[in-house]
Design an enzyme around this catalytic site. Structure first.
Site, PDB file in Angstrom:
ATOM      1  N   LYS A  34     -48.233 -21.374 -32.317  1.00 38.98           N
ATOM      2  CA  LYS A  34     -49.377 -20.513 -31.996  1.00 38.98           C
ATOM      3  C   LYS A  34     -49.172 -19.141 -32.633  1.00 38.98           C
ATOM      4  O   LYS A  34     -48.055 -18.626 -32.666  1.00 38.98           O
ATOM      5  CB  LYS A  34     -49.519 -20.400 -30.472  1.00 38.98           C
TER       6      LYS A  34
ATOM      7  N   SER B 156     -56.593 -20.378 -24.693  1.00 37.55           N
ATOM      8  CA  SER B 156     -56.667 -19.713 -25.976  1.00 37.55           C
ATOM      9  C   SER B 156     -55.878 -20.437 -27.076  1.00 37.55           C
ATOM     10  O   SER B 156     -56.055 -20.122 -28.248  1.00 37.55           O
ATOM     11  CB  SER B 156     -56.140 -18.280 -25.850  1.00 37.55           C
TER      12      SER B 156
ATOM     13  N   SER C 145     -54.022 -21.194 -20.878  1.00 37.20           N
ATOM     14  CA  SER C 145     -54.264 -21.320 -22.318  1.00 37.20           C
ATOM     15  C   SER C 145     -53.585 -22.504 -22.985  1.00 37.20           C
ATOM     16  O   SER C 145     -53.779 -22.732 -24.171  1.00 37.20           O
ATOM     17  CB  SER C 145     -53.823 -20.040 -23.038  1.00 37.20           C
TER      18      SER C 145
END
Lengths: 436, 94
Positions: free
Chosen positions: A46, A120, A148
């Site tokens: 990420k 996210s 997330s």
């Protein structure tokens, strides 16, 4: 590896799962530790987790051009064991969102490009699904503050594991909310999650909130004897409710229904107060001085910082910085931030009480299936925040949780996620084969 | 509690953000809606409840006081666009 690199680029043109794709996959493979536990394993990271010399922006324009001079501890541990780092996955700016739409590179759902991957960690979930469909082995390192990892895992039909708070080092993670942030893992199978878990977990002296497992050991007992579904979370679309009950019956035979009224009533506002309060202090460092976007040096300090921050932050980041600045301001701090910290204790205690009786507590991961971008646009900020109603509880309490697929919606054929929550340090229960 | 545009302006100044008139208006509406929701926690009976600043008990661990390599000056400056004589260069202070 060259083929993989090309494939990733092709996928990315259509789906926006990466902010950066590394161009040295072949070289990494050549130099990888052949005796490592992860030799040759392709792993995406990420964007908010630092990878040395690879642009790391946390999905933000304000960190444009920032190339860390060090690896996050988690990344270093993966590389030491022979993993190949594919690149940085797209996300909401600094993790501020549930649909990965608050950013410059919006990932599209692998099942339907007009829909969100969730957020996210949207890019991580999307690429995990896509590479799984192509039968390419891959794991993604994601991150969760309020859901997330679980949310995008549910929307993309993959496994998303969030560890007990403090189990994975946060060194090299761009902070959102320090007391909430947890790096975690996504994959298309539980075995790979467990393998990566064993490599990255454990104490790190560079992270002051890292758990010392010698003093607070993990419970090695992974057995699951008794489970309960949180009754209030079944007030969702009947199709989602049905999928959850059917999955639980198939895996465990019997289950209880329990009520968690404090979590139900207070978790979402409590989470958002703490999250925005912490975020607003963390984002103070982004001011165009030491790294990232900069402007011509003109005016005073305040004028310069204001100019850079106003120009480069997304509207949602501005909103959360503003809310957090407010909840910490003199006159409001006691009523919001400190009160929320007390309510957090009540929430943790309510979960702890339930874990005296149950090994796992279960709910749907999300109240909906992946929504269309056109529907997300119509939501107010508060309606957006309410979408996290299932996931903020375990995140606020730092409890390990796992989102798995529980089937597909009949009409749109979209994945439905089921979330298993375990007690602190009982992460092995989430890797039990029963949850496969 | 009612949030007005004056308060929003004060918060923005503290947060080092400049808002357009439209943002100011939008934030006023959104803030009132969100803060009303945040206010739900006021009902919780927190008498005799201690704050949790972390979800799990974290013990301070202090490392041995041994000199170790840290970020070099070159590395620290690597990402800064404005620099002068091996220092970060910022806007005028006075």
């Amino acid at each position: 590896m060259k083929d993989l690199q090309k494939k990733l680029k092709d996928i990315n043109k259509e789906y926006n799962y990466f902010n950066v794709i590394c161009d040295d996959l072949q070289e990494q493979y050549k130099n990888a530790n052949k005796k490592g536990k992860l030799y040759g394993m392709p792993i995406s990271i990420k964007d908010c987790v630092c990878v040395k010399d690879v642009e790391t922006r946390g999905g933000s324009k304000i960190l444009e051009g920032y190339k860390p001079t060090f690896n996050a501890t988690v990344v270093q541990r993966l590389i030491d064991q022979g993993a190949i780092i594919l690149g940085k996955t797209s996300q909401d700016e600094f993790g501020f969102g549930s649909f990965s739409t608050h950013t410059y590179n919006i990932p599209k759902n692998p099942f339907d490009k007009t829909r969100s991957c969730g957020g996210s960690s949207g890019g991580s979930a999307g690429i995990t699904r896509k590479l799984s469909d192509l039968k390419i082995k891959h794991v993604s390192i994601a991150e969760s503050t309020g859901g997330s990892i679980a949310c995008p895992a549910a929307f993309c039909g993959v496994y998303g594991y969030t560890p007990t708070y403090g189990l994975f080092s946060r060194y090299g993670l761009l902070d959102y909310g320090n007391s909430l942030d947890k790096i975690g893992i996504m994959a298309d199978n539980l075995k790979d999650i467990k393998t990566v878990f064993e490599v990255v977990k454990g104490y790190d002296e560079k992270d002051s909130t890292s758990l010392n497992l010698e003093k607070t050991p993990l419970n090695k007992d992974d057995s699951i004897k008794k489970v309960a579904i949180i009754k209030e979370t079944l007030n969702v679309d009947p199709e989602i409710k049905e999928a959850i009950i059917k999955t639980v019956k198939a895996k465990f035979g019997s289950y209880d229904e329990i009520s968690l009224p404090i979590v139900e009533k207070y978790a979402t506002p409590c989470y958002y107060i703490i999250a925005v309060s912490e975020a607003s202090t963390n984002l103070a460092k982004y001011c165009g001085l030491r790294y990232g976007a900069a402007e011509e040096l003109k005016g005073t300090f305040d004028e310069y910082f204001t100019k850079v921050r106003t120009k480069y932050f997304e509207p949602e980041s501005k909103r959360r910085i503003m809310l957090g600045t407010f909840t910490r301001m003199a006159g409001y701090r006691d009523a919001f931030y400190l009160k929320a910290a007390k309510v957090r204790t009540m929430i943790i205690n309510e979960y702890k009480k339930a874990f005296q009786k149950y090994d796992l507590i279960i709910s749907p991961t999300m109240p909906i299936v992946a929504p269309k971008f056109s529907d997300i646009e119509k939501l107010t900020p508060l309606q957006n925040y309410m979408m996290d109603i299932m996931t903020v509880g375990p995140n606020l309490a730092g409890l390990p949780h796992l989102s798995c697929n529980a089937g597909y919606s009949k009409k749109e054929k979209l994945p439905i996620g089921i979330m298993y929550i375990a007690n602190h340090l009982n992460d092995y229960k989430l890797m039990n084969d029963k949850l496969k | 509690m009612k949030v007005d545009q004056e308060l929003i302006k004060r918060v923005a100044k503290n947060a080092r953000l400049e808002l357009t008139d439209k943002e100011l208006k939008d934030f006023e509406k959104q803030f009132n809606e969100i803060l009303e929701y945040f206010n739900l926690i006021q009902d919780a009976d927190t008498k005799n409840v201690k704050e949790s600043f972390h979800p799990i008990e974290i013990k301070n661990h202090l490392r041995e006081d041994i000199i170790k390599d840290s970020l070099s000056q070159d590395d620290a400056l690597k990402n800064a666009r404005h620099q002068s004589n091996n220092y970060f260069k910022g806007p005028k202070a006075i």
